[in-house]
Scaffold this active site. Structure first.
Site, PDB file in Angstrom:
ATOM      1  N   HIS A  45      95.194  64.295  -4.617  1.00  6.34           N
ATOM      2  CA  HIS A  45      95.422  64.597  -3.583  1.00  6.34           C
ATOM      3  C   HIS A  45      95.945  66.173  -3.403  1.00  6.34           C
ATOM      4  O   HIS A  45      96.743  66.914  -5.084  1.00  6.34           O
ATOM      5  CB  HIS A  45      96.755  64.329  -3.343  1.00  6.34           C
ATOM      6  CG  HIS A  45      97.435  63.414  -3.866  1.00  6.34           C
ATOM      7  ND1 HIS A  45      99.024  64.479  -4.104  1.00  6.34           N
ATOM      8  CD2 HIS A  45      98.126  62.439  -4.723  1.00  6.34           C
ATOM      9  CE1 HIS A  45      99.744  64.656  -4.826  1.00  6.34           C
ATOM     10  NE2 HIS A  45      99.234  63.450  -5.074  1.00  6.34           N
ATOM     11  N   HIS A  48      97.691  67.502  -6.340  1.00  5.36           N
ATOM     12  CA  HIS A  48      97.234  67.996  -7.905  1.00  5.36           C
ATOM     13  C   HIS A  48      96.608  69.388  -7.499  1.00  5.36           C
ATOM     14  O   HIS A  48      96.476  70.032  -8.485  1.00  5.36           O
ATOM     15  CB  HIS A  48      96.694  67.109  -8.057  1.00  5.36           C
ATOM     16  CG  HIS A  48      96.550  65.708  -8.496  1.00  5.36           C
ATOM     17  ND1 HIS A  48      96.504  64.374  -7.291  1.00  5.36           N
ATOM     18  CD2 HIS A  48      97.642  64.817  -9.171  1.00  5.36           C
ATOM     19  CE1 HIS A  48      97.233  63.334  -7.650  1.00  5.36           C
ATOM     20  NE2 HIS A  48      98.150  64.044  -8.586  1.00  5.36           N
ATOM     21  N   LYS A  82     110.610  58.895  -7.994  1.00  2.00           N
ATOM     22  CA  LYS A  82     109.980  57.339  -7.583  1.00  2.00           C
ATOM     23  C   LYS A  82     111.442  56.612  -6.959  1.00  2.00           C
ATOM     24  O   LYS A  82     112.215  56.325  -8.144  1.00  2.00           O
ATOM     25  CB  LYS A  82     109.451  57.035  -7.931  1.00  2.00           C
ATOM     26  CG  LYS A  82     108.032  56.888  -7.598  1.00  2.00           C
ATOM     27  CD  LYS A  82     107.453  56.742  -6.851  1.00  2.00           C
ATOM     28  CE  LYS A  82     105.788  57.961  -6.254  1.00  2.00           C
ATOM     29  NZ  LYS A  82     105.028  57.924  -4.982  1.00  2.00           N
ATOM     30  N   ASP A 192     109.012  68.477 -10.614  1.00  2.00           N
ATOM     31  CA  ASP A 192     109.357  67.048 -10.923  1.00  2.00           C
ATOM     32  C   ASP A 192     109.175  66.752 -12.887  1.00  2.00           C
ATOM     33  O   ASP A 192     109.470  65.741 -12.949  1.00  2.00           O
ATOM     34  CB  ASP A 192     109.371  65.987  -9.710  1.00  2.00           C
ATOM     35  CG  ASP A 192     107.772  66.090  -9.642  1.00  2.00           C
ATOM     36  OD1 ASP A 192     107.221  66.582 -10.824  1.00  2.00           O
ATOM     37  OD2 ASP A 192     107.159  65.590  -9.597  1.00  2.00           O
ATOM     38  N   THR A 231      99.612  62.945   6.090  1.00  2.00           N
ATOM     39  CA  THR A 231      99.227  63.449   7.217  1.00  2.00           C
ATOM     40  C   THR A 231      99.639  62.480   8.353  1.00  2.00           C
ATOM     41  O   THR A 231      99.863  61.322   7.814  1.00  2.00           O
ATOM     42  CB  THR A 231      98.008  63.326   7.312  1.00  2.00           C
ATOM     43  OG1 THR A 231      97.109  62.040   7.122  1.00  2.00           O
ATOM     44  CG2 THR A 231      97.657  64.880   6.387  1.00  2.00           C
TER      45      THR A 231
END
Length: 407
Positions: A45, A48, A82, A192, A231
């Site tokens: 995505h 990346h 996460k 991160d 989106t």
């Protein structure tokens, strides 16, 4: 110019472990480095995308990338960023996702003549003997130091599983393995990943008494600090089947004015003088910079032909110029005449659910042929179509062609 200075100028670099040594290293030799990609989906995505741009800049400067796909670490799941444990994937799904990644990476990286490698950490992690791992690697990690890492802090409240606790060790082991196999001296990743990257650097330096380095690049965020690439329908994927080239183009065409220069700098190869010129445009003129951004980014991901089609579709929909055939198309048949418009558009994934469609129609956010749809019960009628085509607008900027086809 040293490639580190190039990355600095374009705004990529967030942190480095040994800045002076890294700059000196890149001044004197061709460096082998790596970035890891865990196969949590069957497509990369836009998050990346930033890492692949870094690799491309590095390779263009003569350095050698290793693209590491996580066939091993993907079975555990990175807890970084996460609040909940990631979904467990089967071996078959992980392998399929890794294969998909390879195809997409080849758009950016030249893998010919050993100029770059794609490797899978499952090749070594899956064969590890647990006792040997504890003896050879575990002695170099302290639990209190690991628990202090930012990537674990968010999980501590809900409960950090022992499975996830091992992720940092696995990633550090990857760097050590690549150092031994390919003389890889630098690990790179999103900011991160800082704690995980430091772990690998320290493992090599303690275990091998050799220089190793870490560098993180900035995360792709808006001027308000929110992650980019989200989106209405989810992530902004690099796979044309998951996010169409037109949708991809439109995302960048509609970024906030304040984010244009940053995106041009990070996500295109335009010279920085041109990036700064476009980024300095104001008011209506900034739209020209957005068009350049959308075209350049779409060309990188989907190729020039698809970028031109997306550009043509945007012209047709928003200014009455260009080829409307390249706009997103929903195909129906004569059998759909008389069906509820809400049902047809939900079936075509224009709406994520009927509930979303009802809310949008009630709020006046749906139109057909530039006329507002006022009823959730509206049925599709033949008089809505000209040359078997009607134009749907969802919100202010999302257009679709509704086309009757023979089947």
């Amino acid at each position: 110019m040293n490639v580190i200075n190039v990355l600095k100028e374009r705004g990529f670099i967030a942190q480095m472990t040994h800045e002076d040594e890294i700059i000196e290293l890149f001044d004197k030799e061709k460096v082998t480095f790596y970035i890891g990609f865990d196969p949590t989906a069957d497509s990369l995505h836009v998050g990346h995308f930033l890492g692949m741009m870094v690799m491309a800049h590095m390779q263009r400067a003569g350095h050698r990338p290793i693209c590491l796909v996580g066939g091993g670490t993907g079975t555990i799941g990175d807890p970084s960023g996460k609040s909940d444990m990631r979904r467990m994937l089967t071996d078959e799904v992980i392998q399929h996702n890794c294969d998909c990644f390879k195809k997409q990476m080849q758009r950016f990286i030249d893998f010919s003549d050993d100029k770059a490698f794609i490797v899978n950490n499952g090749d070594w992690l899956r064969n590890l003997n647990y006792i040997e791992l504890l003896r050879s690697v575990g002695t170099h990690f302290t639990v209190n130091r690991m628990l202090a890492a930012e990537c674990y802090k968010q999980r501590m409240e809900k409960g950090l599983t022992f499975l996830e606790f091992n992720y940092m060790i696995m990633q550090a082991y990857d760097f050590w393995e690549l150092n031994n196999r390919y003389n890889c001296k630098l690990e790179m990743g999103g900011d991160d990943q800082w704690s995980n990257i430091i772990a690998g650097v320290e493992l090599i330096r303690r275990k091998e008494s050799k220089p190793a380095f870490g560098l993180t690049f900035t995360l792709l965020t808006t001027s308000e600090g929110k992650k980019m690439g989200k989106t209405e329908s989810g992530a902004l994927w690099l796979d044309a089947e998951k996010t169409s080239p037109y949708e991809f183009y439109q995302y960048w065409r509609n970024v906030n004015d304040a984010d244009v220069e940053k995106c041009l700098s990070l996500l295109t190869f335009l010279p920085m003088d041109e990036v700064r010129r476009l980024g300095a445009l104001k008011d209506q003129e900034i739209n020209e910079a957005k068009k350049v951004l959308a075209f350049e980014v779409t060309k990188l991901i989907h190729g020039e032909e698809e970028a031109l089609k997306a550009e043509e579709a945007a012209k047709a929909l928003f200014s009455g110029q260009g080829n409307l055939e390249n706009a997103p198309t929903i195909e129906i048949t004569k059998a759909d005449i008389g069906a509820k418009l809400l049902d047809v558009l939900t079936r075509a994934s224009v709406f994520a659910s009927k509930g979303e469609g009802r809310r949008l129609i009630t709020q006046g956010g749906l139109s057909i042929n530039n006329e507002r749809v006022n009823s959730i019960e509206l049925e599709i009628a033949e008089n809505m179509f000209t040359d078997n085509t009607a134009l749907i607008r969802k919100g202010k900027k999302n257009y679709f062609r509704l086309v009757i086809v023979e089947k």
